[in-house]
Scaffold this motif. Sequence first.
Motif, mmCIF file in Angstrom:
data_model
loop_
_atom_site.group_PDB
_atom_site.id
_atom_site.type_symbol
_atom_site.label_atom_id
_atom_site.label_comp_id
_atom_site.label_asym_id
_atom_site.label_seq_id
_atom_site.Cartn_x
_atom_site.Cartn_y
_atom_site.Cartn_z
ATOM 1 N N VAL A 64 -3.459 25.677 52.174
ATOM 2 C CA VAL A 64 -2.375 25.027 52.901
ATOM 3 C C VAL A 64 -2.422 25.524 54.332
ATOM 4 O O VAL A 64 -2.318 26.734 54.580
ATOM 5 C CB VAL A 64 -1.002 25.343 52.285
ATOM 6 C CG1 VAL A 64 0.086 24.642 53.096
ATOM 7 C CG2 VAL A 64 -0.952 24.903 50.835
ATOM 8 N N SER A 65 -2.601 24.597 55.252
ATOM 9 C CA SER A 65 -2.686 24.955 56.657
ATOM 10 C C SER A 65 -1.912 23.943 57.475
ATOM 11 O O SER A 65 -2.132 22.732 57.338
ATOM 12 C CB SER A 65 -4.145 24.987 57.108
ATOM 13 O OG SER A 65 -4.250 25.395 58.458
ATOM 14 N N ARG A 66 -1.007 24.439 58.279
ATOM 15 C CA ARG A 66 -0.177 23.549 59.117
ATOM 16 C C ARG A 66 0.483 22.480 58.265
ATOM 17 O O ARG A 66 0.490 21.293 58.626
ATOM 18 C CB ARG A 66 -1.000 22.926 60.234
ATOM 19 C CG ARG A 66 -1.628 23.908 61.191
ATOM 20 C CD ARG A 66 -2.328 23.147 62.320
ATOM 21 N NE ARG A 66 -3.035 24.027 63.227
ATOM 22 C CZ ARG A 66 -4.290 24.392 63.053
ATOM 23 N NH1 ARG A 66 -4.970 23.994 61.999
ATOM 24 N NH2 ARG A 66 -4.887 25.175 63.945
ATOM 25 N N PHE A 67 1.014 22.876 57.126
ATOM 26 C CA PHE A 67 1.789 22.015 56.221
ATOM 27 C C PHE A 67 0.947 20.934 55.538
ATOM 28 O O PHE A 67 1.488 20.012 54.940
ATOM 29 C CB PHE A 67 2.961 21.351 56.963
ATOM 30 C CG PHE A 67 3.834 22.325 57.686
ATOM 31 C CD1 PHE A 67 4.661 23.185 56.979
ATOM 32 C CD2 PHE A 67 3.804 22.418 59.068
ATOM 33 C CE1 PHE A 67 5.465 24.099 57.630
ATOM 34 C CE2 PHE A 67 4.598 23.334 59.738
ATOM 35 C CZ PHE A 67 5.430 24.177 59.013
ATOM 36 N N ARG A 68 -0.368 21.056 55.616
ATOM 37 C CA ARG A 68 -1.241 20.113 54.923
ATOM 38 C C ARG A 68 -2.023 20.847 53.836
ATOM 39 O O ARG A 68 -2.392 22.004 54.003
ATOM 40 C CB ARG A 68 -2.229 19.457 55.898
ATOM 41 C CG ARG A 68 -1.593 18.510 56.887
ATOM 42 C CD ARG A 68 -2.655 17.797 57.703
ATOM 43 N NE ARG A 68 -3.519 16.979 56.866
ATOM 44 C CZ ARG A 68 -4.529 16.267 57.339
ATOM 45 N NH1 ARG A 68 -4.819 16.286 58.630
ATOM 46 N NH2 ARG A 68 -5.273 15.537 56.537
ATOM 47 N N ASN A 92 -10.984 23.805 60.913
ATOM 48 C CA ASN A 92 -9.792 24.261 61.624
ATOM 49 C C ASN A 92 -8.734 24.778 60.657
ATOM 50 O O ASN A 92 -7.742 24.110 60.375
ATOM 51 C CB ASN A 92 -9.245 23.110 62.470
ATOM 52 C CG ASN A 92 -8.256 23.601 63.487
ATOM 53 O OD1 ASN A 92 -8.162 24.792 63.756
ATOM 54 N ND2 ASN A 92 -7.495 22.680 64.050
ATOM 55 N N ILE A 93 -8.956 25.965 60.160
ATOM 56 C CA ILE A 93 -8.025 26.594 59.236
ATOM 57 C C ILE A 93 -7.855 28.050 59.660
ATOM 58 O O ILE A 93 -8.820 28.696 60.059
ATOM 59 C CB ILE A 93 -8.535 26.495 57.775
ATOM 60 C CG1 ILE A 93 -7.529 27.103 56.810
ATOM 61 C CG2 ILE A 93 -9.891 27.156 57.615
ATOM 62 C CD1 ILE A 93 -7.887 26.873 55.349
ATOM 63 N N PHE A 94 -6.618 28.524 59.619
ATOM 64 C CA PHE A 94 -6.347 29.916 59.952
ATOM 65 C C PHE A 94 -6.604 30.766 58.718
ATOM 66 O O PHE A 94 -5.679 31.105 57.965
ATOM 67 C CB PHE A 94 -4.911 30.083 60.430
ATOM 68 C CG PHE A 94 -4.642 29.376 61.723
ATOM 69 C CD1 PHE A 94 -3.858 28.236 61.747
ATOM 70 C CD2 PHE A 94 -5.166 29.833 62.921
ATOM 71 C CE1 PHE A 94 -3.597 27.570 62.929
ATOM 72 C CE2 PHE A 94 -4.906 29.186 64.108
ATOM 73 C CZ PHE A 94 -4.126 28.045 64.112
ATOM 74 N N PHE A 95 -7.850 31.074 58.475
ATOM 75 C CA PHE A 95 -8.250 31.659 57.209
ATOM 76 C C PHE A 95 -7.457 32.917 56.885
ATOM 77 O O PHE A 95 -7.062 33.141 55.758
ATOM 78 C CB PHE A 95 -9.745 31.962 57.222
ATOM 79 C CG PHE A 95 -10.251 32.513 55.918
ATOM 80 C CD1 PHE A 95 -10.402 33.882 55.742
ATOM 81 C CD2 PHE A 95 -10.556 31.672 54.865
ATOM 82 C CE1 PHE A 95 -10.853 34.393 54.542
ATOM 83 C CE2 PHE A 95 -11.012 32.174 53.652
ATOM 84 C CZ PHE A 95 -11.156 33.534 53.494
ATOM 85 N N GLU A 96 -7.228 33.747 57.887
ATOM 86 C CA GLU A 96 -6.603 35.044 57.608
ATOM 87 C C GLU A 96 -5.128 34.911 57.258
ATOM 88 O O GLU A 96 -4.577 35.771 56.581
ATOM 89 C CB GLU A 96 -6.783 35.974 58.810
ATOM 90 C CG GLU A 96 -8.228 36.383 59.055
ATOM 91 C CD GLU A 96 -8.362 37.406 60.157
ATOM 92 O OE1 GLU A 96 -7.343 38.013 60.529
ATOM 93 O OE2 GLU A 96 -9.487 37.610 60.651
ATOM 94 N N ARG A 97 -4.473 33.851 57.699
ATOM 95 C CA ARG A 97 -3.027 33.803 57.474
ATOM 96 C C ARG A 97 -2.573 32.653 56.580
ATOM 97 O O ARG A 97 -1.475 32.688 56.061
ATOM 98 C CB ARG A 97 -2.293 33.719 58.811
ATOM 99 C CG ARG A 97 -2.323 32.354 59.447
ATOM 100 C CD ARG A 97 -1.514 32.319 60.711
ATOM 101 N NE ARG A 97 -1.199 30.949 61.088
ATOM 102 C CZ ARG A 97 -0.841 30.601 62.302
ATOM 103 N NH1 ARG A 97 -0.745 31.498 63.252
ATOM 104 N NH2 ARG A 97 -0.574 29.330 62.564
ATOM 105 N N ASP A 98 -3.401 31.630 56.419
ATOM 106 C CA ASP A 98 -2.981 30.499 55.602
ATOM 107 C C ASP A 98 -3.007 30.865 54.117
ATOM 108 O O ASP A 98 -3.789 31.706 53.685
ATOM 109 C CB ASP A 98 -3.890 29.295 55.825
ATOM 110 C CG ASP A 98 -3.598 28.614 57.151
ATOM 111 O OD1 ASP A 98 -4.510 27.960 57.688
ATOM 112 O OD2 ASP A 98 -2.462 28.740 57.654
#
Length: 116
Positions: free
Chosen positions: A99-103, A27-33
């Motif tokens: 870094v995704s969703r502050f993690r 669950n990672i927003f690969f294109e924007r993270d």
Amino acid sequence: QVQLVESGGGLVQPGSSLTLSCLTAGNIFFERDTMGWYRQAPGKQRELVAQIDTSATTINLDSVKGRFTISKDNTKRTMHLQMNDLRPEDTAIYYCWAVSRFREYWGRGTQVTVSS
């Protein structure tokens, strides 16, 4: 769950090239993270080598500018670090970072050894 799996490390001679890859899953927003590469040499602190996000790529280490290039393949959810003209001082474990969703997430690392 987020998984980052590095590959492409190895033992090479000075002046050689290597391409490291980081395959992402979960669950990672690969294109924007924001993603990047860190490295840690024996006895030294981990340092940020390069990072990439939607707006820019940044090579953070002066010692690798002009030699290393960071990129992402969105279709394959894979980030790369192209390393040219490798030097003995580039020897380190290279870690994929996101870094995704502050993690923060880390891969397990891949060893790069530059030696004659």
